[in-house]
Design an enzyme around this catalytic site. Structure first.
Site, PDB file in Angstrom:
ATOM      1  N   SER A 513      46.353  27.103  67.045  1.00 29.61           N
ATOM      2  CA  SER A 513      47.081  28.016  67.919  1.00 29.61           C
ATOM      3  C   SER A 513      48.241  27.247  68.565  1.00 29.61           C
ATOM      4  O   SER A 513      49.078  26.708  67.857  1.00 29.61           O
ATOM      5  CB  SER A 513      46.132  28.626  68.946  1.00 29.61           C
ATOM      6  OG  SER A 513      46.690  29.772  69.532  1.00 29.61           O
ATOM      7  N   ASP A 600      45.355  37.399  61.216  1.00 26.02           N
ATOM      8  CA  ASP A 600      45.583  36.916  62.580  1.00 26.02           C
ATOM      9  C   ASP A 600      46.534  37.852  63.331  1.00 26.02           C
ATOM     10  O   ASP A 600      47.689  38.009  62.938  1.00 26.02           O
ATOM     11  CB  ASP A 600      46.185  35.510  62.517  1.00 26.02           C
ATOM     12  CG  ASP A 600      46.210  34.812  63.863  1.00 26.02           C
ATOM     13  OD1 ASP A 600      46.126  35.496  64.893  1.00 26.02           O
ATOM     14  OD2 ASP A 600      46.307  33.575  63.879  1.00 26.02           O
ATOM     15  N   HIS A 632      42.443  34.666  63.923  1.00 26.84           N
ATOM     16  CA  HIS A 632      42.937  33.533  64.699  1.00 26.84           C
ATOM     17  C   HIS A 632      41.852  32.464  64.796  1.00 26.84           C
ATOM     18  O   HIS A 632      41.172  32.312  65.812  1.00 26.84           O
ATOM     19  CB  HIS A 632      43.358  34.012  66.086  1.00 26.84           C
ATOM     20  CG  HIS A 632      44.272  33.062  66.796  1.00 26.84           C
ATOM     21  ND1 HIS A 632      45.523  32.737  66.325  1.00 26.84           N
ATOM     22  CD2 HIS A 632      44.131  32.352  67.940  1.00 26.84           C
ATOM     23  CE1 HIS A 632      46.109  31.892  67.146  1.00 26.84           C
ATOM     24  NE2 HIS A 632      45.275  31.642  68.134  1.00 26.84           N
TER      25      HIS A 632
END
Length: 905
Positions: A513, A600, A632
């Site tokens: 991330s 995602d 994600h």
């Protein structure tokens, strides 16, 4: 008893959890150790770090008779139930998802149901399910039937309250009407009956109920990014507290007096967040506590559900500190600490009378164990040991450290050093956390221990912008992505190199991330620092990242602009372009592995695709993994294990460290399935905006008043909608007005178009408190967007003429030279993102169509994004009159709903 954590939104920290999740792994023999490596502990199978634990997340039922827990079923974590006192092997299965692990569950207040949340392949569109653990298996199944309480398709449910006062009720938010905002529903758990309590037309980002299940407070983010706390009154809202975009305030829990509320805030001159008691009726605020050591923000509060008293406050410093307010609880806690010395003690679930408590014990070298503590007898009994086959004696310490960054700011971090070798000239893997508005804490970290076992030093820096260290430290990260935030990571490496701990030629970086962004930024902006890098769901282009954030983050959009950079200003756009690794990909000469989940919703697949393409096109080797059934971060055990197998081999190759060869057959079979050949990666084709011209109509709209009616369908639910369209010639222009009656109220959209070209000249939209006025002139769209009388101006560069926009869009499309195979691309204005968007209309053919207004021969026209965005509108246009007969539309902006309307007259 509940633990109430902060309500701050850590928007991109999801992968930190994914990296720590216990997922399945391989079982193989370690390769022969080299001379220096022979001093390291034995190579531990990665399955022991990341494989499914045999038992996890056990929770007591309110009556103390049952324990629910997670256990693998067909290699996937599902929910099981057993009686207290029985061995876990006697548990019976109550969910049986063979693919997607259950991420979270809890007992209903009355203990009759177990509720859990589930999404589809990582899309984060969570629904809430209920299952009766005492029910028999459904016909033809191994488990009882689980009921979907929220049944939202393409939308995300949020749980607001599970009230003690009404144990058969759960309060949830659903964004199926408006993808950006959640309406509040009361759901009866036993029947699934759902009642709308509050329609969210006021940009409310959060809701709070009191002890009697009354909706009392709401949180709103203003158009400036400020936070407002609103009192919910029968007639509307009253603002009772506010703070600026660079401050924070959030209600934690209602006081037992039913009037005041515990509030955490750093408003004004305060640097560290503190806990106060706030009266929404009078506005009076009384400080209760801030960190007694003056080091970190207020962390969380623990309350008794039995008495509603504040039991303890918690602070996350280098390690966790707890300050007890209740003498009986403090005595019990100290007794447990004495019996379980050396680790951190946590209070998990407990019975309704708070006499039987599930206790957790863990440390940096121990993933933990669960115990039952009887407060009456003071008996502490072991329930199970997490990852019992993980050799604790080979785990390493997580050391809190501090170092100075490039501008002298002190950066807190954690350092894990491998066992058995001197802390000298070690290979290093830097692991920046996600968020970035989050932080790493002390405790057992599977990834850090895994890497340390392979012989790496592991640095986990809490760079500026991390939460928990005060307002100044957080705000020091504003607009510093890739700049000072990256320096904080870089200077951590320099610190360890200067101390002789790390070999400067064997430094790697791996993160997910925001940590994935920091990985890409590291190899882009400091290309000589790293010898290997693994980016997991990391954004490569900050402009496209901001354009594609999920709709339900709309409340935080302006906060992103303030903290990251505003793409709608020339200076902000220039800054974000400079900070985007994609735009400096030519500087990369570090071996790179990119890992992505295809579904995602936070960091779109294109973010990884485009950096892979950029490196491939300049002939630079890059490795790419992309799982089609993940979002994600990887949740499926087989995908997660394949990812770590690939990353481990990759890092070992370039950092000259040891690694585990091979893995379990299913993992080794899955790895090539999610490995992508960079030669095959292509971005969805986008139309060249510069080459797009304005279509020329060949007909005129049909004047008159037309009535349309139909449905808005969301999963099993369907709601009636209607619209009246008025088309008239007025003052040398065409004026089209759509008046729609929707589930959210009436909306009026009026567009004025040039008589001959049908190009829009001006547009007005009114819906509830929102009023938008817009004019098209001189290559720009200018106007105001107002909510409740507060008008905000905007100006959008068009780059060319606009066509088929606003309420006149369908009539303008109907007047084009429609024919078999006809297709055209044109510009629209995306008001939400304040930019031009390209649309494509294509004639699919001719059909005979029957609608309430009659039977017609019609052109079937499909309208889609020319930029690859999701959503489709299909029109049927009468070939003779050019009237629009029917429309079917779907798209993410409608929360997955399908809207169908037909001409009635």
């Amino acid at each position: 008893m509940k633990r109430h954590l902060t309500m701050s939104s850590l928007l991109w920290s999801g992968l930190a959890l994914a990296l720590a999740l216990p997922l399945a792994a391989a079982e193989t023999k370690a390769p022969a150790a080299q001379a220096k490596k022979s001093q390291l502990p034995p190579l531990i199978d990665r399955d022991k770090f990341f494989g499914n634990p045999e038992i996890a997340a056990a929770q007591l039922s309110p009556d103390g008779k049952w324990i629910a827990f997670l256990k693998p079923y067909k290699e996937t974590r599902n929910i099981w139930v057993k009686k207290v006192g029985e061995p876990y092997a006697k548990g019976h299965l109550i969910t049986a998802d063979p693919k997607r692990p259950i991420p979270a569950f809890f007992w209903s207040r009355d203990g009759k149901q177990i509720l859990f949340v589930q999404d589809k392949d990582g899309d984060e569109n969570f629904n809430v399910y209920a299952v009766d653990p005492a029910a028999p298996a459904a016909p033809g199944k191994d488990v009882p039937e689980a009921r979907n309480l929220t049944a939202a398709k393409g939308a995300r449910a949020m749980i607001y309250a599970v009230p003690k006062a009404d144990p058969d009720t759960i309060y949830v938010g659903l964004n199926d009407r408006d993808a950006a905002w959640h309406d509040v529903y009361k759901v009866k758990i036993s029947t699934g009956e759902r009642t709308l309590l509050r329609k969210n037309t006021e940009r409310i980002a959060g809701w709070m109920f009191d002890k009697q299940a009354n909706l009392r407070l709401a949180l709103r983010t203003t158009e400036k990014g400020d936070t407002e706390i609103l009192r919910v009154d029968p007639e509307g809202f009253t603002k009772v507290y506010e703070c600026s975009v660079f401050e924070s305030a959030a209600p934690v829990n209602f006081h037992k007096d039913g009037k005041r509320v515990y509030l955490e805030t750093n408003k004004g001159a305060r640097d560290l967040t503190e806990l106060v008691l706030f009266d929404p009726a009078t506005g009076q605020e009384a400080k209760l506590e801030s960190d007694p050591k003056g080091r970190v923000d207020f962390g969380s509060a623990i309350f008794s559900d039995l008495t509603d008293d504040l039991i303890a406050t918690v602070y996350q410093d280098d390690r966790t500190r707890i300050y007890w307010k209740d003498k009986a609880w403090e005595a019990d806690y100290k007794l447990i600490q004495k019996k379980l010395p050396g680790g951190e003690i946590g209070l998990a679930s407990m019975t309704a009378d708070e006499q039987l408590v599930m206790v957790t014990s863990y440390s940096d070298r121990d993933p933990g164990s669960r115990y039952l503590f009887d407060r009456r007898t003071k008996k502490l009994s072991l329930e199970y040991v997490s990852r019992e086959d993980l050799p604790r004696q080979h785990m390493v310490a997580m050391q809190p450290i501090r170092y100075k960054s490039s501008d002298g700011l002190e950066i807190p971090a954690y350092l894990s050093l491998p066992k058995g070798v001197p802390a000298k000239s070690l290979p290093l893997v830097v692991v920046p956390h996600g968020g970035p508005w989050a932080r790493d804490g002390w405790g057992f970290n599977s990834l850090a221990q895994f890497l340390a076992n392979r012989g790496y030093a592991v640095l986990q820096p809490n760079f500026r912008g991390s939460t928990g260290y005060g307002k100044k430290f957080l705000n020091a990260g504003n607009k510093q992505w890739g700049d000072l935030m990256q320096d904080d990571i870089t200077w951590g490496v320099k610190h360890l190199v200067a101390k002789g701990i790390v070999d400067p030629k064997r430094v790697g970086i791996m993160g997910g991330s925001y940590g994935g962004y920091a990985t890409l930024a590291g190899v882009t902006f400091t290309p000589d620092l790293y010898a290997a890098a693994v980016s997991i769901v990391g954004p490569s282009n900050l402009l496209t990242l901001l354009e594609t954030i999920p709709p339900y983050w709309e409340a935080g959009r302006i906060i992103f602009h303030e903290r990251m950079g505003n793409p709608n200003t020339p200076e902000g756009k220039k800054q974000l372009e400079r900070q985007s690794p994609l735009n400096s990909a030519a500087k990369i000469h570090t071996p790179l592995m990119v890992i992505q989940g295809a579904n995602d919703p936070r960091v779109k697949k294109a973010e990884s695709d485009q950096i892979v393409i950029a490196l491939r096109d300049r002939g630079f080797p890059v490795e790419y993994l992309c799982a089609p059934d993940e979002g994600h971060g990887f949740a499926r055990p087989v995908n997660n294990q394949a990812m770590f197998a690939a990353a481990e081999t990759f890092l070992a190759k370039y950092l000259k460290a040891r690694h585990q060869e091979g893995g379990k057959p299913d993992v080794m079979k899955r790895l090539p399935e999610i490995t992508v050949d960079p030669k095959t990666v292509v971005l969805a084709k986008k139309a060249d905006a510069a080459s797009v011209s304005v279509p020329k109509p060949v007909a005129k709209p049909t004047a008159g008043t037309f009535t349309y009616a139909g449905t808005m369908a969301m999963g099993p639910r369907s709601m009636a909608i209607s619209m009246v369209r008025t088309v008239k010639e007025e003052g040398g222009t065409w004026v089209v007005t759509d008046t729609a009656k929707l589930p959210g109220g009436e909306a009026v959209d009026t567009t004025t178009m040039a008589k001959d070209t049908l190009a829009p000249l001006k547009r007005q939209v009114k819906q509830g408190p929102v009023v938008i006025e817009m004019a098209f002139d001189g290559g720009k769209a200018t106007g105001t967007m107002a909510m409740g009388g507060n008008a905000k101006p905007f100006s959008i560069d068009l780059g060319g003429g606009i066509y088929a926009d606003g309420s006149g869009a369908e009539d303008a499309l109907a007047c084009l030279p429609l024919a078999e195979g006809y297709a055209v691309t044109f510009r629209n204005v995306d008001l939400q993102r304040q930019k031009v968007q390209l649309k494509q209309a294509k004639v699919l053919g001719q059909e005979e169509l029957k609608v309430p207004a009659g039977t017609f021969k019609a052109w079937k026209v499909e309208l889609t994004s020319a930029e690859g965005d999701p959503g489709t509108t299909t029109l049927w246009v009468d070939t003779a009159s050019r009237k629009v007969l029917k429309t079917v539309a779907t798209g993410p902006q409608m929360g997955g709903a399908v809207v169908t309307v037909e001409l009635q007259n």
